[in-house]
Design a protein around this motif. Structure first.
Motif, short mmCIF file in Angstrom:
data_model
loop_
_atom_site.label_atom_id
_atom_site.label_comp_id
_atom_site.label_asym_id
_atom_site.label_seq_id
_atom_site.Cartn_x
_atom_site.Cartn_y
_atom_site.Cartn_z
N MET A 11 0.84 -1.19 0.00
CA MET A 11 0.00 0.00 0.00
C MET A 11 0.88 1.24 0.00
N ALA A 12 0.51 2.24 -0.81
CA ALA A 12 1.29 3.47 -0.86
C ALA A 12 0.35 4.64 -1.12
N THR A 13 0.53 5.72 -0.36
CA THR A 13 -0.25 6.93 -0.57
C THR A 13 0.68 8.13 -0.61
N LEU A 14 0.28 9.16 -1.35
CA LEU A 14 1.02 10.41 -1.42
C LEU A 14 0.09 11.52 -0.97
N LEU A 44 5.01 10.60 1.22
CA LEU A 44 4.73 9.25 0.72
C LEU A 44 4.73 8.30 1.91
N VAL A 45 3.65 7.55 2.06
CA VAL A 45 3.55 6.58 3.15
C VAL A 45 3.40 5.18 2.56
N THR A 46 4.28 4.28 2.95
CA THR A 46 4.21 2.89 2.51
C THR A 46 4.20 1.99 3.75
N VAL A 47 3.57 0.84 3.63
CA VAL A 47 3.43 -0.10 4.74
C VAL A 47 3.83 -1.49 4.29
N ARG A 48 4.62 -2.17 5.08
CA ARG A 48 4.96 -3.57 4.82
C ARG A 48 4.84 -4.36 6.11
N GLY A 49 4.61 -5.64 5.99
CA GLY A 49 4.48 -6.49 7.16
C GLY A 49 5.79 -6.65 7.91
N GLY A 103 -1.89 11.29 1.37
CA GLY A 103 -3.15 10.66 1.72
C GLY A 103 -3.95 10.10 0.58
N LYS A 104 -3.46 10.22 -0.65
CA LYS A 104 -4.18 9.71 -1.82
C LYS A 104 -3.35 8.63 -2.51
N PRO A 105 -4.00 7.69 -3.23
CA PRO A 105 -3.24 6.64 -3.92
C PRO A 105 -2.16 7.25 -4.81
N VAL A 106 -0.97 6.70 -4.74
CA VAL A 106 0.16 7.25 -5.48
C VAL A 106 0.17 6.66 -6.89
N SER A 107 0.57 7.47 -7.86
CA SER A 107 0.64 7.01 -9.25
C SER A 107 2.09 6.75 -9.66
N THR A 108 2.24 6.06 -10.77
CA THR A 108 3.59 5.82 -11.29
C THR A 108 4.29 7.12 -11.61
N ASP A 109 3.56 8.07 -12.19
CA ASP A 109 4.16 9.36 -12.52
C ASP A 109 4.65 10.09 -11.27
N PHE A 118 -1.76 11.04 7.97
CA PHE A 118 -1.53 10.15 6.82
C PHE A 118 -1.17 8.74 7.29
N VAL A 119 -0.36 8.67 8.35
CA VAL A 119 0.03 7.37 8.89
C VAL A 119 -1.18 6.65 9.46
N ARG A 120 -2.01 7.37 10.18
CA ARG A 120 -3.23 6.75 10.73
C ARG A 120 -4.10 6.16 9.63
N GLU A 121 -4.25 6.91 8.55
CA GLU A 121 -5.05 6.42 7.43
C GLU A 121 -4.45 5.15 6.84
#
Length: 260
Positions: free
Chosen positions: A1-4, A102-107, A6-12, A65-68
């Motif tokens: 999961m990745a957001t920029l 940019l917020v990313t989450v991994r296990g 707070g919104k879904p991040v795009s390749t661009d 953003f992290v909470r989301e």
């Protein structure tokens, strides 16, 4: 999961980060929805944003953003917050920037004592070591070289002959009297290291490579591993089980978590 922001991040959105590679970040382990040293992580992001971008960072917004990103997650994970400008121009880096989050989450697995680490000493100094920046090529290249030589990671030694830090971790030592020693050198001010320094007696002193190999024990620290013993530096074996290391692990695990 990745957001920029707070919104879904795009390749661009991600291309400038991949191609220009200017930015800074922090990584935070989350257990039961809480982060050890959360305020220290936020302070790091704010400080580094001023150094890298000359801009203020709203850490309250970062926490939102992290909470989301964590919403609905119950298992341990690692959240990485990267601050960069998707509109950055490689030729005009002095122009005012507009850094985004940019917020990313991994296990993440259970936080327990990992297998001891075997480190190969390498003459290397990170650029701008006081900033946790995204320029990881040099550090990861030394890690690859160490692994090709049969070790797990690299231990950095500066041009002055003093030990500083590891590839993505701070290093500490236990001397013959059971005292904790942190190297006096230009290093990343790690959050896990800071939490341990708040809770365990220690001293900060220059440590040569020869002195490092003569210590009773050595350990690596970062947010993902907590406290990890070093079993060897080069061909010198170190005691991987030491009561001081047990106390440091207990001290770290006792740190109360903060919710974003």
């Amino acid at each position: 999961m990745a957001t920029l922001n707070g919104k879904p991040v795009s390749t661009d959105d991600l291309l400038p980060l991949a191609l220009v590679n200017v930015g800074h970040f922090t990584s935070m382990r989350v257990d039961d929805g809480a982060v050890r040293g959360l305020e220290l992580h936020m302070a790091r992001l704010a400080k580094d944003c001023e150094v890298v971008w000359g801009a203020d960072l709203d850490t309250g917004r970062v926490r939102a953003f992290v909470r989301e990103a964590l919403h609905g997650r119950s298992q341990p994970c690692v959240v990485r917050v990267t601050v960069y400008d998707p509109a950055v121009d490689m030729g005009h880096l002095a122009a005012p920037g507009d850094p985004r989050v940019l917020v990313t989450v991994r296990g993440a697995g259970a936080l327990r004592a990992p297998a001891p680490l075997r480190a190969k000493s390498v003459r290397y100094e990170r650029e701008l070591p006081e900033v946790k920046h995204v320029g990881l090529f040099g550090a990861l290249h030394t890690r690859r070289g160490a692994q090709l030589a049969g070790f797990d990671d690299a231990l950095f030694v500066g041009r002055d002959g003093l030990v500083s830090e590891g590839g993505t971790w701070n290093v500490g030592f236990v001397d013959a009297d059971g005292g904790v020693v942190w190297p006096q050198a230009p290093v990343l001010p790690g959050v896990t290291k800071a939490l341990l320094q708040q809770r365990a007696a220690h001293r900060v002193a220059p440590v040569t490579l020869e002195e490092a190999k003569g210590m009773a024990a050595a350990f690596a620290t970062n947010t993902s591993i907590g406290v990890r013993a070093l079993a060897a530096i080069d061909d010198t074996a170190l005691l991987a089980e030491h009561p001081v290391l047990d106390r440091l692990r207990e001290a770290y695990l006792s740190v109360p978590g903060e919710r974003p």
